[in-house]
Enzyme design. Structure first.
Site, PDB file in Angstrom:
ATOM      1  N   HIS A  55      -2.666   7.312   2.327  1.00  0.00           N
ATOM      2  CA  HIS A  55      -4.105   7.133   2.514  1.00  0.00           C
ATOM      3  C   HIS A  55      -4.696   8.183   3.453  1.00  0.00           C
ATOM      4  CE1 HIS A  55      -2.973   3.463   0.574  1.00  0.00           C
ATOM      5  NE2 HIS A  55      -4.175   2.940   0.609  1.00  0.00           N
ATOM      6  N   PHE A  66      -2.662   5.716  11.277  1.00  0.00           N
ATOM      7  CA  PHE A  66      -1.799   4.940  12.182  1.00  0.00           C
ATOM      8  C   PHE A  66      -0.422   5.575  12.325  1.00  0.00           C
ATOM      9  CE2 PHE A  66      -4.380   1.688   9.725  1.00  0.00           C
ATOM     10  CZ  PHE A  66      -5.496   1.843  10.545  1.00  0.00           C
ATOM     11  N   SER A 107       0.824  -1.216   0.000  1.00  0.00           N
ATOM     12  CA  SER A 107       0.000   0.000   0.000  1.00  0.00           C
ATOM     13  C   SER A 107       0.856   1.263   0.000  1.00  0.00           C
ATOM     14  CB  SER A 107      -0.912   0.036   1.232  1.00  0.00           C
ATOM     15  OG  SER A 107      -1.815  -1.037   1.188  1.00  0.00           O
ATOM     16  N   ASP A 113     -13.059   2.347   2.743  1.00  0.00           N
ATOM     17  CA  ASP A 113     -12.790   1.830   4.099  1.00  0.00           C
ATOM     18  C   ASP A 113     -13.494   2.644   5.180  1.00  0.00           C
ATOM     19  OD1 ASP A 113     -11.352  -0.353   3.363  1.00  0.00           O
ATOM     20  OD2 ASP A 113      -9.379   0.529   3.750  1.00  0.00           O
ATOM     21  N   GLU A 129       2.548  -0.209  15.390  1.00  0.00           N
ATOM     22  CA  GLU A 129       3.027   1.106  14.966  1.00  0.00           C
ATOM     23  C   GLU A 129       3.805   1.823  16.060  1.00  0.00           C
ATOM     24  OE1 GLU A 129      -0.153   0.070  14.711  1.00  0.00           O
ATOM     25  OE2 GLU A 129      -0.425  -0.210  12.562  1.00  0.00           O
TER      26      GLU A 129
END
Lengths: 282, 318
Positions: B112, B86, B40, B120, B61
């Protein structure tokens, strides 16, 4: 190599420093500091290969130490000063305005010997792993040490880091847990019982060593030397070090009450009476 | 209105991947960490070419940020990669203590971001990340507009010593920035000189600002369009000089009004040069599932919204 007697002399002076620093500003964390004095003195005056007179952030070719439970800054500052990172007289500025000796350690004020801020718990193991990975990339075979409180292990990030270190064979790392069994709200068993830390770290793939007498200098030195022999073998190493909070000051021992409380004038005198000046007060 | 064209649409995250890949070849100190989103984030090429410098940390993370901070000790330049949500909100305390307060040379690279993550939904569509990051002392905050600019920004931040937040996105958008344009941190890019209204846009809204400028030109309104790719440090003189000339301002971003680019510009102008200002941004709301285009329309982040804001603010001029 320093003799046990020499190291114990330093310990006594460091205890005086801790008590005097905390008393002077009527704040700070004496209990955990006193409990980890033998460990830090052993590390900085006997075990670690390091260069206090020429501090560099990168510490190439040196062993590194990360204090994850940053609230025991008094013992850290005293040991750094006594080993030559900065002038001992600077200990008098602890927790005061415009000081490099902040309540919790920081790199922000460029205090020699500190490589990472700590205080918000649970982050130091990840930091130590990162430094250990950088050493591997740099083909630097020095060792990275870290210290954690037992209560601190309640933070989730510790277990993310613990999982990573074994999965990725970070074997140039020796973590130590200060098992004093106390945290702010009471005993660790009562606040949030963590069960067997040995079983947990073994399940997470670490080589686990027990140090039953974390306030006995010969035992501490022996445990750290043993831990060193287990580095480079594919697994991270952890020492579960039992200590007494407030060790060396009789009225501070055996209770969580001195986690973050400073002694008054009378208590200061009493504590100093129990720890004779050996290297000269700051 | 200056004419802007593009030969293809590309995603900004691929610009990041290409920049990182180039850094892998040119800078041996660059290392990369990813929390289970290598594809991604388009970090595959770096991971394949430099396996010894790529750290897969799994879905952890907080640990990733902590390890990145540690890696700087020894001279490494870590680039962390995960979704913007995140990369910021989830790990705020780790960034605050181990990176920002500790003055560590970590590059937090976040994909994103915003509504254009799409289907999402709101759990993943962070619209607060610019605000969270710009509040941290010493943090540089960058939100480039297209593939070429994201690639150039990725390469540029490796040479900046200190913590950086680099924000990019998922969808393909017009790639119009010249491939050889040098990226200068903190230096706004003048896209069109105009006299009636200043439009300051960032990220995906920059192309929409260009479209809005064309629509305004057709209606006889001359819009000055400036790409603010660096939210912090803000190019104060670019903002003030333009506002002095046009006497009214529109800001446009894929972010909450609170804490974003508009908020920074409003603060600056309130202090230095009080000027009528309208904000095109999300107004105190979470996003939802939908296609990126549907969401941008529903939440008022299209070219037409910039056009309307421009007319409104022009009418407010004294």
């Amino acid at each position: 190599m320093a003799s046990t007697a020499e190291l114990e002399k330093i310990v006594t002076q460091v205890r005086r420093d801790i008590i005097r620093m905390v008393h002077a500003v009527n704040s700070g964390h004496p209990g955990g500091s006193l409990g980890c004095t033998e460990y830090l003195v052993a590390l900085y005056f006997d075990i670690m290969k390091h260069n206090p007179s020429k501090f560099t952030m990168d510490g190439v070719g040196e062993d590194l130490f990360f204090l994850s439970n940053g609230h025991i800054s008094p013992v850290f500052y005293s040991v750094l000063a006594r080993s030559g990172y900065f002038p001992v007289k600077e200990l008098a500025t602890f927790r005061k305005l415009n000081s490099r000796l902040q309540g919790h350690p920081t790199t922000h004020e460029h205090l020699e010997g500190v490589r990472m801020a700590s205080g918000s718990l649970g982050q130091g193991l990840s930091n130590a792993i990162g430094a250990a990975l950088a050493k591997k990339l740099n083909k630097d075979n020095s060792i990275v040490y870290s210290l954690h409180g037992d209560g601190e292990l309640q933070e989730g990030q510790i277990w993310e880091a613990a999982m990573y270190a074994s999965a990725k064979n970070v074997d140039n790392l020796i973590a130590t847990v200060d098992m004093n069994g106390q945290q702010i709200d009471g005993s660790t068993d009562k606040v949030l019982n963590m069960g067997s830390l040995r079983a947990k770290f073994e399940a997470f793939g670490w080589h686990v060593l027990d140090l039953e007498k974390g306030n006995d200098m010969a035992s501490v030195v022996n445990a750290l030397n043993t831990a060193k022999t287990h580095t480079g073998k594919g697994k991270p190493v952890i020492i579960l070090m039992k200590t007494e909070m407030g060790n060396g000051v009789d009225f501070m021992m055996g209770s969580h009450k001195w986690h973050g409380v400073a002694p008054n004038d009378e208590q200061l005198a009493q504590a100093l009476n129990q720890n004779a000046e050996t290297l000269g007060d700051y | 209105m200056k004419k802007y064209t593009y030969t293809e649409k590309k995603d900004t995250r691929s610009g990041f991947g290409a920049g990182l890949s180039e850094l892998g070849k040119t800078n041996p100190n660059v290392v990369a960490l990813c929390a289970d989103l290598t594809g991604s984030l388009k970090m595959d090429a770096f991971a394949k070419d430099h396996p010894e410098r790529f750290f897969q940390v799994g879905i952890a993370e907080a640990n990733m940020i902590g390890i990145a901070a540690g890696l700087t000790i020894g001279g490494k330049i870590p680039f962390t990669g995960t979704f913007a949500n995140f990369s910021t909100g989830r790990v705020y305390d780790q960034i605050r203590q181990s990176v920002a307060y500790s003055d560590k040379n970590v590059k937090i690279c976040a994909s994103h971001a915003g509504l254009t993550l799409g289907e999402d939904g709101a759990t993943h569509q962070i619209l607060e990340d610019l605000g969270l990051m710009k509040m941290l002392p010493g943090m540089v905050v960058i939100n480039p507009c297209d593939y070429n600019q994201t690639k150039a920004a990725t390469i540029a931040i490796a040479d900046h010593h200190g913590p950086v937040y680099l924000r990019f996105g998922r969808p393909t958008v017009p790639n119009f920035t010249p491939a050889d344009q040098k990226f200068e941190i903190g230096k706004a890019v003048m896209l069109n000189e105009g006299t009636d209204v200043s439009i300051f846009a960032t990220g995906h809204l920059v192309w929409k600002a260009i479209e809005a400028g064309e629509q305004l030109a057709a209606q006889g309104i001359s819009a000055e369009i400036i790409n603010i790719h660096t939210i912090k440090p803000l190019d104060n003189s670019a903002v003030i000089n333009s506002a002095k000339k046009t006497k009214c301002v529109v800001t446009a971003e894929e972010h909450q009004m609170n804490g974003g680019l508009g908020d920074s510009i409003a603060q600056l102008l309130a202090r230095e040069l009080p000027t009528p200002l309208e904000m095109v941004a999300v107004n105190d709301s979470f996003g939802e599932s939908g296609t990126p285009a549907q969401l941008m329309t529903k939440y008022g982040l299209d070219a037409i919204n910039i056009v309307e804001a421009a007319k409104k603010v022009i009418a407010r001029k004294a």
